[in-house]
Design an enzyme around this catalytic site. Structure first.
Site, PDB file in Angstrom:
ATOM      1  N   ASP A  43       1.113   6.313   3.905  1.00 18.78           N
ATOM      2  CA  ASP A  43       0.395   6.041   5.150  1.00 18.78           C
ATOM      3  C   ASP A  43       1.098   4.930   5.930  1.00 18.78           C
ATOM      4  O   ASP A  43       0.992   3.761   5.591  1.00 18.78           O
ATOM      5  CB  ASP A  43      -1.051   5.619   4.833  1.00 18.78           C
ATOM      6  CG  ASP A  43      -1.897   5.562   6.087  1.00 18.78           C
ATOM      7  OD1 ASP A  43      -2.453   6.606   6.473  1.00 18.78           O
ATOM      8  OD2 ASP A  43      -1.980   4.473   6.694  1.00 18.78           O
ATOM      9  N   TYR A  48       2.596  -1.246  12.331  1.00 16.97           N
ATOM     10  CA  TYR A  48       2.749  -2.130  11.160  1.00 16.97           C
ATOM     11  C   TYR A  48       4.086  -2.874  11.194  1.00 16.97           C
ATOM     12  O   TYR A  48       4.319  -3.762  10.372  1.00 16.97           O
ATOM     13  CB  TYR A  48       2.625  -1.344   9.839  1.00 16.97           C
ATOM     14  CG  TYR A  48       1.292  -0.636   9.640  1.00 16.97           C
ATOM     15  CD1 TYR A  48       0.173  -0.954  10.399  1.00 16.97           C
ATOM     16  CD2 TYR A  48       1.147   0.368   8.684  1.00 16.97           C
ATOM     17  CE1 TYR A  48      -1.038  -0.293  10.233  1.00 16.97           C
ATOM     18  CE2 TYR A  48      -0.064   1.026   8.500  1.00 16.97           C
ATOM     19  CZ  TYR A  48      -1.143   0.699   9.288  1.00 16.97           C
ATOM     20  OH  TYR A  48      -2.336   1.357   9.108  1.00 16.97           O
ATOM     21  N   LYS A  73       1.433   6.767  12.864  1.00 12.18           N
ATOM     22  CA  LYS A  73       0.432   6.649  13.933  1.00 12.18           C
ATOM     23  C   LYS A  73       1.059   6.031  15.176  1.00 12.18           C
ATOM     24  O   LYS A  73       1.947   5.182  15.055  1.00 12.18           O
ATOM     25  CB  LYS A  73      -0.728   5.745  13.476  1.00 12.18           C
ATOM     26  CG  LYS A  73      -1.174   5.981  12.050  1.00 12.18           C
ATOM     27  CD  LYS A  73      -2.333   5.088  11.635  1.00 12.18           C
ATOM     28  CE  LYS A  73      -2.597   5.204  10.144  1.00 12.18           C
ATOM     29  NZ  LYS A  73      -1.793   4.303   9.304  1.00 12.18           N
ATOM     30  N   HIS A 104      -3.723   6.037  16.703  1.00 12.01           N
ATOM     31  CA  HIS A 104      -4.150   4.966  15.792  1.00 12.01           C
ATOM     32  C   HIS A 104      -5.499   4.354  16.170  1.00 12.01           C
ATOM     33  O   HIS A 104      -6.261   3.912  15.315  1.00 12.01           O
ATOM     34  CB  HIS A 104      -3.062   3.873  15.816  1.00 12.01           C
ATOM     35  CG  HIS A 104      -3.090   2.936  14.661  1.00 12.01           C
ATOM     36  ND1 HIS A 104      -1.962   2.311  14.198  1.00 12.01           N
ATOM     37  CD2 HIS A 104      -4.089   2.506  13.860  1.00 12.01           C
ATOM     38  CE1 HIS A 104      -2.270   1.535  13.166  1.00 12.01           C
ATOM     39  NE2 HIS A 104      -3.560   1.628  12.950  1.00 12.01           N
TER      40      HIS A 104
HETATM   41  N1  NAP Z   1      -5.882   3.182  10.642  1.00 17.40           N
HETATM   42  C1  NAP Z   1      -6.158   1.899  10.677  1.00 17.40           C
HETATM   43  O1  NAP Z   1      -6.586   1.340  11.707  1.00 17.40           O
HETATM   44  C2  NAP Z   1      -5.934   1.085   9.436  1.00 17.40           C
HETATM   45  C3  NAP Z   1      -6.421  -0.231   9.355  1.00 17.40           C
HETATM   46  C4  NAP Z   1      -6.208  -0.938   8.174  1.00 17.40           C
HETATM   47  C5  NAP Z   1      -5.518  -0.336   7.119  1.00 17.40           C
HETATM   48  N2  NAP Z   1      -5.025   0.927   7.254  1.00 17.40           N
HETATM   49  C6  NAP Z   1      -4.260   1.591   6.164  1.00 17.40           C
HETATM   50  O2  NAP Z   1      -5.002   1.490   4.956  1.00 17.40           O
HETATM   51  C7  NAP Z   1      -4.200   0.893   3.952  1.00 17.40           C
HETATM   52  C8  NAP Z   1      -5.062   0.148   2.954  1.00 17.40           C
HETATM   53  O3  NAP Z   1      -5.919  -0.772   3.595  1.00 17.40           O
HETATM   54  P1  NAP Z   1      -5.752  -2.357   3.479  1.00 17.40           P
HETATM   55  O4  NAP Z   1      -4.328  -2.692   3.199  1.00 17.40           O
HETATM   56  O5  NAP Z   1      -6.377  -2.931   4.681  1.00 17.40           O
HETATM   57  O6  NAP Z   1      -6.702  -2.754   2.265  1.00 17.40           O
HETATM   58  P2  NAP Z   1      -6.907  -2.338   0.721  1.00 17.40           P
HETATM   59  O7  NAP Z   1      -5.962  -1.286   0.322  1.00 17.40           O
HETATM   60  O8  NAP Z   1      -8.373  -2.148   0.555  1.00 17.40           O
HETATM   61  O9  NAP Z   1      -6.562  -3.675  -0.033  1.00 17.40           O
HETATM   62  C9  NAP Z   1      -5.249  -4.195  -0.077  1.00 17.40           C
HETATM   63  C10 NAP Z   1      -5.339  -5.614  -0.678  1.00 17.40           C
HETATM   64  O10 NAP Z   1      -5.904  -5.564  -1.996  1.00 17.40           O
HETATM   65  C11 NAP Z   1      -4.971  -6.029  -2.955  1.00 17.40           C
HETATM   66  N3  NAP Z   1      -5.009  -5.072  -4.080  1.00 17.40           N
HETATM   67  C12 NAP Z   1      -4.496  -3.818  -4.120  1.00 17.40           C
HETATM   68  N4  NAP Z   1      -4.760  -3.221  -5.287  1.00 17.40           N
HETATM   69  C13 NAP Z   1      -5.483  -4.104  -6.026  1.00 17.40           C
HETATM   70  C14 NAP Z   1      -6.061  -4.068  -7.326  1.00 17.40           C
HETATM   71  N5  NAP Z   1      -5.946  -3.002  -8.097  1.00 17.40           N
HETATM   72  N6  NAP Z   1      -6.747  -5.168  -7.745  1.00 17.40           N
HETATM   73  C15 NAP Z   1      -6.870  -6.249  -6.943  1.00 17.40           C
HETATM   74  N7  NAP Z   1      -6.340  -6.349  -5.708  1.00 17.40           N
HETATM   75  C16 NAP Z   1      -5.647  -5.286  -5.252  1.00 17.40           C
HETATM   76  C17 NAP Z   1      -3.612  -6.049  -2.254  1.00 17.40           C
HETATM   77  O11 NAP Z   1      -2.839  -7.139  -2.704  1.00 17.40           O
HETATM   78  P3  NAP Z   1      -1.275  -7.033  -3.134  1.00 17.40           P
HETATM   79  O12 NAP Z   1      -0.556  -6.227  -2.082  1.00 17.40           O
HETATM   80  O13 NAP Z   1      -0.864  -8.468  -3.142  1.00 17.40           O
HETATM   81  O14 NAP Z   1      -1.271  -6.393  -4.469  1.00 17.40           O
HETATM   82  C18 NAP Z   1      -4.004  -6.278  -0.790  1.00 17.40           C
HETATM   83  O15 NAP Z   1      -4.211  -7.656  -0.544  1.00 17.40           O
HETATM   84  C19 NAP Z   1      -3.259   0.020   4.775  1.00 17.40           C
HETATM   85  O16 NAP Z   1      -2.171  -0.448   4.028  1.00 17.40           O
HETATM   86  C20 NAP Z   1      -2.914   0.945   5.899  1.00 17.40           C
HETATM   87  O17 NAP Z   1      -1.965   1.921   5.479  1.00 17.40           O
HETATM   88  C21 NAP Z   1      -5.256   1.654   8.384  1.00 17.40           C
END
Ligand code: NAP
Length: 273
Positions: A43, A48, A73, A104
Site C-alpha cells: 500500500d 508518502y 494513490k 487519496h
Molecule cells: N489512505 C489514507 O488516508 C491512509 C492514512 C493513514 C495510513 N494509511 C495506510 O495504512 C497503513 C497503516 O496505517 P498506519 O501506519 O497509520 O498505522 P498502523 O499500521 O495501525 O500502525 C503502525 C504503527 O504501529 C507500530 N507497529 C506495527 N506493528 C506492530 C506490532 N505488531 N506491535 C506493536 N506496534 C506495532 C509501527 O511501529 P514500527 O514501524 O516502529 O514497527 C507504527 O508505529 C499506512 O502505512 C498507509 O499505507 C492510509
C-alpha cells in the site's frame, strides 16, 4: 494467502503492507522484508514521499512483479495534473502498471475530484491501472461517483480499528460491493492495551496486534499494518492459524468509542486546495 474478489473481477490479498512514515533505507528494507515474509499487497501513495525508496524495496526483492498487488494513490493537490502524478508514481515504483490506484482524499473541489477519477478510468481502459478506487470517501462522495460514472469505486480505504470502526459506512460499502481496506488497523499501536485483547492474546498465544488484524480479516476488511521492524513485519502476517469465535469478534466490536485518529475527510480540506 486468501484473496478477495473486487467488484470488477480482479483479486486482492486479504492483508497488505502499509508504507506511510517508512523513510529512506528503512522503507526499502521494510518493503523487501514484507515481500520476503509473504505479504502480496503493498500500500503506497504519492503523498508518502517515499515511493522511490519503496520501489527500491520492490526491486531488491526476488518476488516477481506479477505476484504482488501494488496500490498507490493520487493526492488532491495533484488532481489538476493527475497524469504527472501517476507518471511519477510509476517511475518511482519501477513498474509500468498499478494493480489499483485510489483518489487519496475527497478534497473540496468536486469538479477536480470527478475529473481525476475520470482520468483513472481512462488509465484503466489503457491497462495502466487495473482497478480504480478511493480513500476516505463518505457515503455522499461514493454516491456522487456512481451518479457521474454509473458504478461505484471497487475499494474505499478508510481509517478503521477497534476503537473507530465506521460501521455505518462499512455497511453502506458492503451493500454496494465496495471492498473496505482498513488503514491504521492497529491504531498505530494505541489500541493494543485493552483487556479483552490481552485475554484473547493469552488464549490464542498470539499478540494483541495479531488479534486485531485477525478481527479485521474475519470482518472481510483488508488490514494494511505498517512496520519498519522485521519481527513485527513477520508477526503481523502470522495470523492464519487461528480464528476468533463470533462472541470474541463481538467483544472486540464492543471497543468502538468513536476515537478517530486522523483528520475527518468530510471537513478537512487537502493542502494545496
Ligand atoms: N489512505 C489514507 O488516508 C491512509 C492514512 C493513514 C495510513 N494509511 C495506510 O495504512 C497503513 C497503516 O496505517 P498506519 O501506519 O497509520 O498505522 P498502523 O499500521 O495501525 O500502525 C503502525 C504503527 O504501529 C507500530 N507497529 C506495527 N506493528 C506492530 C506490532 N505488531 N506491535 C506493536 N506496534 C506495532 C509501527 O511501529 P514500527 O514501524 O516502529 O514497527 C507504527 O508505529 C499506512 O502505512 C498507509 O499505507 C492510509
Amino acid at each position: 494467502m486468501k484473496r478477495l474478489q473486487l467488484s470488477d473481477g480482479n483479486e486482492i490479498p486479504c492483508i497488505g503492507f502499509g508504507c506511510y512514515k517508512a523513510l529512506g533505507q528503512e522503507a526499502t528494507d521494510a518493503v523487501a522484508c514484507a515481500l520476503g515474509a509473504g505479504y502480496r499487497y503493498i500500500d503506497s501513495a504519492a503523498n508518502y514521499n517515499n515511493e522511490a525508496e519503496v520501489g527500491e524495496g520492490l526491486k531488491k526483492s526476488p518476488v516477481p512483479r506479477e505476484e504482488f498487488f501494488l496500490l498507490s494513490k493520487i493526492w488532491p493537490s495533484f488532481y489538476g495534473n493527475p497524469k504527472k502524478s501517476l507518471q511519477k508514481t510509476l517511475t518511482d515504483l519501477g513498474t509500468n502498471y498499478l494493480d489499483c490506484c485510489l483518489l487519496h482524499w475527497p478534497g473540496l473541489d468536486t469538479s477536480k475530484r470527478l475529473r481525476t477519477y475520470e482520468f483513472l478510468l481512462e488509465m484503466r481502459d489503457k491497462g495502466i491501472v487495473r482497478s480504480v478506487g478511493v480513500s476516505n470517501f463518505s457515503e455522499e462522495n461514493l454516491e456522487e461517483i456512481r451518479q457521474e460514472f454509473g458504478a461505484y469505486p471497487v475499494i474505499n480505504e478508510i481509517e478503521c480499528h477497534p476503537t473507530f470502526q465506521q460501521r455505518e459506512l462499512i455497511r453502506f460499502c458492503a451493500a454496494r460491493g465496495i471492498q473496505i481496506v482498513s488503514y491504521s488497523p492497529i491504531n498505530r499501536g494505541v489500541d493494543l492495551d485493552h483487556e479483552i485483547l490481552r485475554t484473547l492474546a493469552n488464549k490464542y498465544k498470539k499478540s494483541a496486534a495479531q488479534i486485531i488484524l485477525n478481527w479485521h480479516i474475519q470482518h472481510d476488511q483488508i488490514p494494511i499494518p505498517k512496520s519498519v521492524h522485521r519481527e513485527r513485519i513477520l508477526e503481523n502476517i502470522d495470523l492464519f492459524d487461528f480464528s476468533l469465535t463470533p462472541e470474541e469478534i463481538s467483544a472486540v466490536d464492543a471497543l468502538e468509542c468513536g476515537a478517530r485518529r486522523g483528520k475527518d475527510p468530510r471537513v478537512f480540506p487537502a493542502e494545496g486546495e
